[in-house]
Scaffold this motif. Structure first.
Motif: not given
Ligand code: ASP
Length: 596
Positions: A371-376
């Motif tokens: 994902s482009s955002f899940a890490k946040f």
């Protein structure tokens, strides 16, 4: 060249010959599609608007006729007489409707010779559009364009019949008029008799058709030319044609019903397809929320999902801040989209950027999700998002966070683009929709004022009237659009018919009494003398024809279209005016643009 005489007149069109004509002595006229010289035999394919028939010449043919046929080249105009005969075993051409027969010629004339045309007159030419449009009269000889233009004529015939049969009067309205606002720029026409004054070409017959209602004509229609000086796109032309209608003592239901009847008739007679009526109706609000568009393509799903509430406190600041600043976060679920490559997703990101989005957030639902955002975000936050979007294994989630207009524009276009790329649009479907309850007004940040979304003569919805002065942006209009497979075919509204209401509308639009009087005084004056409640609609004929024929470019259904920069390549217009003509019009041209 020989002259055309009485006995050369056609007895039958070229494309109509069948075995039933064998033995008949006939006369045909047309263009040479192809000449084949086989020594003692010559064949000419003769073409007219209906198709092709083969002319045959042999050693028994009169010598002078045989010699004339020998000299014939493509696009020569010919007249021939002869006897229809069977082509015989082995010579039958099953690809040609007239392929069983030929005309054995006994009288023959070359009516006009032709140079080699700049491109071949064949179906589906891949020759550059500029060259074709420069020689449009040749381009129009091509069978596909001939079919399109003839189909358009047939569609117009069905249209006229339908409206005439339903009590609509065909009334012409003027082309030299006072500007009426449809939201585009006007074409102006200088007046010689009134130096310094101008007519406008109609953007539509709007006010005239309304005044025909004031005059008591009750039901009007017209195949009307309209002119709008706008930047062109593939589905726009500066001059185009509307099927324009107006009805008195009618409400939205009457207008929609008459037009469903029209489209049903058109589809039955032209496409031999049965449309189910009434069409589905959807409010503008629902269309925007579910499809991000006021002309949704409902042949496939991928509906928008508003996750603003789910992500408003999440760890990803882009989502959180967007919601905090009054925007929203919405997304679509691409069924099985997890197999898309990074490159494909990047190109979708570029795609949404053209609609003003800053980026595209994505999530692949796989065993090891990427994902482009899940890490946040925390595990629970991601889980809540997936649950809200009803994501399942193999899905790809695509999300946009921005102010609402950008979110709708970009996701509305994205779902269509993804559907196109995945090839999931069922092309055999005709999904008609009425979109209703449009906003009456649209706020322009740039100009700091409201504009009419449809036009300033549109009636607000009764229950929203109290908001007109307090919250104009929330007022809904009695306006409706007819949408087919993601294309707006037409639209209209119930009109204002009282001075009081019209003045309130002008006020909401910031049009003061003086401006209103100067621009629409005649309308306000007319309201004093008994005006019936009325409403109407207009379809874009060019678009209707394009869609019915399964085409994409409206230029393919317009005999003499303009190109992107609004010029017409055949006659080369616009062109400089004669100085004497300008003088007579009291016009001085101060700046001349060089033609590219
Ligand atoms: N005149 C409108 C238009 O051109 C149609 C209508 O309201 O009848 O869009």
């Amino acid at each position: 060249m020989e002259s055309f005489s009485k006995q050369d007149k056609r007895t039958q069109y070229c494309g109509t010959f069948t075995a039933a004509d064998i033995g008949k002595h006939v006369a045909v006229t047309g263009w040479c599609q192809r000449q084949r010289d086989l020594g003692s035999l010559i064949f000419i394919d003769l073409r007219d608007r209906t198709g092709i028939v083969q002319l045959a010449f042999d050693e028994k043919t009169d010598r002078s006729i045989f010699d004339a046929a020998f000299g014939v080249r493509a696009e020569y105009v010919l007249a021939a007489r002869g006897t229809v005969r069977s082509r015989g075993e082995g010579a039958i051409n099953p690809n040609l409707p007239t392929g069983e027969v030929e005309i054995y010629v006994d009288s023959f004339k070359i009516l006009s010779a032709a140079q080699t045309p700049p491109f071949a007159i064949v179906e589906k030419s891949d020759v550059k559009a500029e060259l074709r449009l420069k020689h449009r009269y040749l381009d129009l000889r091509r069978p596909d364009l001939q079919r399109n233009i003839m189909a358009r004529s047939e569609i117009v015939r069905i249209t006229r019949n339908y409206f005439a049969e339903n009590g609509f009067l065909d009334i012409e309205t003027p082309c030299l008029i006072k500007p009426t606002p449809e939201g585009a720029r006007d074409y102006l026409v200088p007046s010689r008799v009134h130096p310094g004054k101008f007519y406008a070409l109609p953007q539509s017959p709007q006010l005239y058709k309304q005044m025909l209602m004031y005059s008591g004509f009750d039901r009007y229609f017209q195949i009307a030319r309209c002119f709008r000086d706008e930047d062109l796109r593939a589905d726009r032309q500066p001059e185009f044609t509307q099927i324009d209608e107006e009805m008195s003592f009618a409400d939205e239901e009457d207008i929609m019903t008459v037009n469903e009847g029209f489209l049903k008739t058109l589809f039955r007679e032209f496409l031999h397809k049965d449309l189910e009526t009434p069409f589905r109706r959807m409010t503008w609000r629902e269309a925007m929320d579910r499809f991000g568009s006021d002309k949704p393509d409902t042949r496939f799903g991928m509906e928008l999902c508003d996750v603003s509430g789910v992500v408003k406190d999440c760890g990803f600041s882009v989502f959180k801040d967007t919601v905090a600043s009054g925007g929203s976060v919405r997304g679509i679920v691409v069924d099985g989209g997890a197999s898309m490559t990074r490159k494909e997703i990047d190109s979708l990101t570029e795609f949404v950027k053209t609609y003003g989005a800053r980026g595209l957030a994505w999530y692949k639902v796989t065993e090891e999700p990427t994902s482009s955002f899940a890490k946040f975000m925390s595990g629970e936050e991601v889980a809540a998002l997936l649950a809200a979007m009803k994501a399942k294994d193999g899905d790809l989630l695509l999300l946009v966070a921005a102010k609402n207009k950008v979110v709708f524009d970009s996701l509305g276009a994205l779902r269509c683009e993804v559907a196109k790329r995945l090839g999931i649009v069922d092309k055999s479907k005709f999904n008609f929709l009425w979109i209703t309850e449009f906003p009456l007004l649209e706020y322009s940040e740039e100009d700091g004022r409201f504009y009419a979304m449809h036009h300033p003569f549109t009636m607000p919805m009764e229950e929203d009237l109290p908001l007109l002065e307090t919250d104009p942006g929330a007022v809904r209009a009695r306006a409706y659009d007819c949408v087919l497979n993601g294309t707006e075919l037409g639209g209209g509204s119930i009109r204002i018919h009282t001075t009081e209401m019209q003045n309130r509308m002008f006020e909401a639009l910031g049009i003061g009494p003086e401006e209103a009087d100067a621009k629409f005084g005649f309308l306000l004056e007319a309201f004093k003398y008994g005006v019936p409640p009325h409403g109407g609609l207009a379809f874009g004929l060019d678009r209707v024809v394009t869609l019915l024929l399964g085409l994409e470019d409206i230029r393919d259904v317009i005999a003499f279209p303009k190109v992107q920069n609004a010029s017409e390549l055949l006659s080369k217009c616009p062109s400089p005016a004669d100085p004497a003509a300008l003088e007579e019009l009291s016009i001085a041209v101060v700046r001349m643009e060089e033609d590219d």
